[in-house]
Motif scaffolding. Structure first.
Motif, short mmCIF file in Angstrom:
data_model
loop_
_atom_site.label_atom_id
_atom_site.label_comp_id
_atom_site.label_asym_id
_atom_site.label_seq_id
_atom_site.Cartn_x
_atom_site.Cartn_y
_atom_site.Cartn_z
N HIS A 264 -9.63 -7.83 -0.34
CA HIS A 264 -9.37 -6.68 -0.67
C HIS A 264 -9.92 -6.62 -2.27
O HIS A 264 -9.97 -7.64 -2.96
CB HIS A 264 -7.67 -6.46 -0.87
CG HIS A 264 -7.21 -5.03 -1.04
ND1 HIS A 264 -7.10 -4.62 -2.27
CD2 HIS A 264 -6.79 -4.20 -0.30
CE1 HIS A 264 -6.78 -3.12 -2.32
NE2 HIS A 264 -6.71 -3.01 -1.16
N PRO A 265 -10.18 -5.48 -2.66
CA PRO A 265 -10.65 -5.36 -4.33
C PRO A 265 -9.73 -6.04 -5.28
O PRO A 265 -10.02 -6.64 -6.05
CB PRO A 265 -11.06 -3.86 -4.27
CG PRO A 265 -11.15 -3.50 -3.19
CD PRO A 265 -10.36 -4.26 -1.96
N GLU A 266 -8.63 -5.87 -4.88
CA GLU A 266 -7.35 -6.18 -5.87
C GLU A 266 -7.14 -7.83 -5.69
O GLU A 266 -6.43 -8.20 -6.72
CB GLU A 266 -6.02 -5.63 -5.91
CG GLU A 266 -6.13 -3.87 -5.69
CD GLU A 266 -7.22 -3.43 -7.05
OE1 GLU A 266 -7.00 -3.95 -8.24
OE2 GLU A 266 -7.87 -2.61 -6.70
N ALA B 84 -4.37 -9.91 -2.01
CA ALA B 84 -3.57 -8.88 -2.69
C ALA B 84 -2.60 -8.51 -1.99
O ALA B 84 -2.46 -8.51 -0.65
CB ALA B 84 -4.65 -7.80 -2.63
N VAL B 85 -1.46 -7.96 -2.68
CA VAL B 85 -0.25 -7.67 -1.91
C VAL B 85 0.23 -6.10 -2.72
O VAL B 85 0.26 -6.02 -3.87
CB VAL B 85 0.80 -8.66 -2.43
CG1 VAL B 85 2.09 -8.37 -1.63
CG2 VAL B 85 0.52 -9.99 -1.77
N PHE B 86 0.75 -5.26 -1.98
CA PHE B 86 1.07 -3.99 -2.45
C PHE B 86 2.47 -3.75 -2.01
O PHE B 86 2.79 -3.92 -0.84
CB PHE B 86 0.08 -3.03 -1.74
CG PHE B 86 0.39 -1.45 -2.14
CD1 PHE B 86 0.19 -1.04 -3.21
CD2 PHE B 86 1.14 -0.63 -1.03
CE1 PHE B 86 0.28 0.13 -3.67
CE2 PHE B 86 1.22 0.66 -1.44
CZ PHE B 86 1.02 1.05 -2.84
N ASN B 87 3.37 -3.47 -2.93
CA ASN B 87 4.84 -2.98 -2.89
C ASN B 87 4.78 -1.65 -2.23
O ASN B 87 4.53 -0.74 -2.98
CB ASN B 87 5.45 -3.23 -4.27
CG ASN B 87 6.70 -3.22 -3.93
OD1 ASN B 87 7.44 -2.23 -3.11
ND2 ASN B 87 7.68 -3.89 -4.62
N MET B 88 5.61 -1.51 -0.88
CA MET B 88 5.51 -0.15 -0.54
C MET B 88 6.53 0.63 -1.20
O MET B 88 6.64 1.90 -0.85
CB MET B 88 5.71 -0.25 1.13
CG MET B 88 4.37 -0.85 1.90
SD MET B 88 4.74 -1.05 3.56
CE MET B 88 5.70 -2.29 3.89
#
Length: 402
Positions: free
Chosen positions: A241-243, A251-255
């Motif tokens: 992932h770009p991040e 990369a980890v995204f908090n929903m």
């Protein structure tokens, strides 16, 4: 002493097996049972029951109905195939969900002369029994194959000039708002940012987070798996992932609060030839071998000392003698099941019993066109279906068949 009666929601189910029986029936059968009597209708329309029923539904693999010389077909069919152990038969039944054009042929009935196919209505993701399709560049549709309901997302362009580039980067449920959202990585006039589209919403929303540019020559590498993150503990996780590019971390995204962070990556040889998935309790990563798949499991999720351990080595029986065949890790199911397959077979490995079960195999020139997405039937109602203004011309060549 009088036994206290058991209730679920506002349902009194003590001493009555009707609730438990209905809970284990296919969605179409539940809909029919709701017409038998008022008592059954009361159960089958209760929100608690519908949520429990969706949770109990067995997983189904999504695959395309194309065999042999698939590239010559104008139309594509999307099928669902049950991978549950108690649903296995000599020839597994494929349930048709939809039929749609493989190419935009502009009414000619032939493929574009340029030789470059324009994929039409591809399946992008699934979440809680809902499927996400894209039509054209920035037109997204969400669909429930059980109820045959669909709704549209707001357009990214909003009638303005097309963006230079945007990449879908995750389809998820936001628990606080009850919305299903699509995260997009956007680049326009050298500005890089994230937009969120909510089904049934009016306008896309720009996130107040920093965004990392996708390198031009790394587009395929970083976008191949952006729509198949591992979802666990309210977070989306990506190996690529770009991040996570600059630090070589996940990369980890908090929903919930819609922010990014990073976590330790698994020690796989190459992220490009690896997949990430979440089972009911664990985050897992795969590393592909000549005969199958090695599975890494994250220990101590969220702790300072989180680490990855190589726990399982899975041999795919149909891989022997097959060259240049990359396994595809699809998804982790309940009870420790991991669904995996290739163009020549689909099977289920259970991390608890360490056993592998074949679901279906084919031999060349036939081939399985597997999706990375799974489906679990859901009868849970959604207001955005009721409030949606349906336009017959939205998907003129798309036929829902479930």
């Amino acid at each position: 002493m009088m036994k206290q009666r058991q209730t679920v929601g506002n349902l009194d189910i003590d001493g009555d097996l009707t609730y438990e029986i209905l809970l284990r029936l296919p969605a179409k059968t539940v809909l029919r049972c709701g017409a038998v009597c008022k008592a059954w209708r009361h159960i089958t329309t209760n929100l608690t029951f519908l949520s429990d029923h969706a949770h109990h539904r067995p997983p189904e693999a999504l695959l395309y109905n194309s065999f042999g010389k698939a590239t010559s077909k104008i139309n594509m069919e999307l099928d669902a195939l049950s991978v549950a152990a108690h649903h296995q038969a000599a020839v597994p039944e494929r349930r048709r969900l939809a039929c749609f054009p493989r190419y935009k042929n502009r009414g000619t009935g032939r493929l574009p002369r340029t030789g470059v196919s324009e994929q039409y209505c591809p399946l992008l993701a699934s979440c809680n029994g809902l499927l996400l399709f894209r039509k054209g560049i920035d037109h997204y549709v969400i669909y429930n194959p059980v109820t045959r309901q669909w709704a549209e997302f707001p357009r990214l362009t909003g009638g303005r000039n097309l963006m230079e580039c945007h990449r879908e980067s995750g389809f998820y449920f936001h628990p606080q708002s009850g919305e299903y959202r699509l995260l997009c990585h956007c680049t326009m006039n050298r500005a890089v940012y994230y937009m969120v589209l909510s089904v049934g919403g009016d306008e896309p929303r720009r996130l107040d987070v920093e965004a990392t540019e996708i390198e031009l020559f790394s587009t395929t590498q970083y976008t191949r798996s952006m729509m198949t993150p591992g979802a666990l503990h309210g977070h989306l996780h990506w190996l690529q992932h770009p991040e996570g590019r600059l630090t070589n971390h996940m990369a980890v995204f908090n929903m919930v609060d819609e922010t990014f962070k990073q976590m330790t990556s698994p020690p796989v040889t190459s992220k490009f030839f690896a997949d990430l998935l979440a089972t009911d309790k664990f985050l897992m990563a795969s590393e592909f071998t000549d005969l199958g798949v090695d599975l890494w499991v994250m220990e101590g999720y969220g702790a300072m000392d989180d680490r990855w351990e190589l726990r399982h080595r899975v041999v795919l029986p149909w891989m022997r003698g097959v060259t240049l065949e990359r396994p595809l890790l699809i998804e982790g199911g309940n009870d420790g099941d991991v669904i995996m397959g290739t163009a020549y077979g689909l099977g289920v490995y259970n991390v608890k019993s360490k056993t592998f079960r074949i679901v279906i195999t084919v031999k060349p020139p036939d081939a399985l066109l597997l999706s990375r997405n799974m489906l679990r039937e859901s009868l849970v109602p959604h207001t955005f279906f009721d409030n949606q203004q349906h336009h017959p011309t939205c998907l003129p060549l798309f036929h829902f068949l479930s």
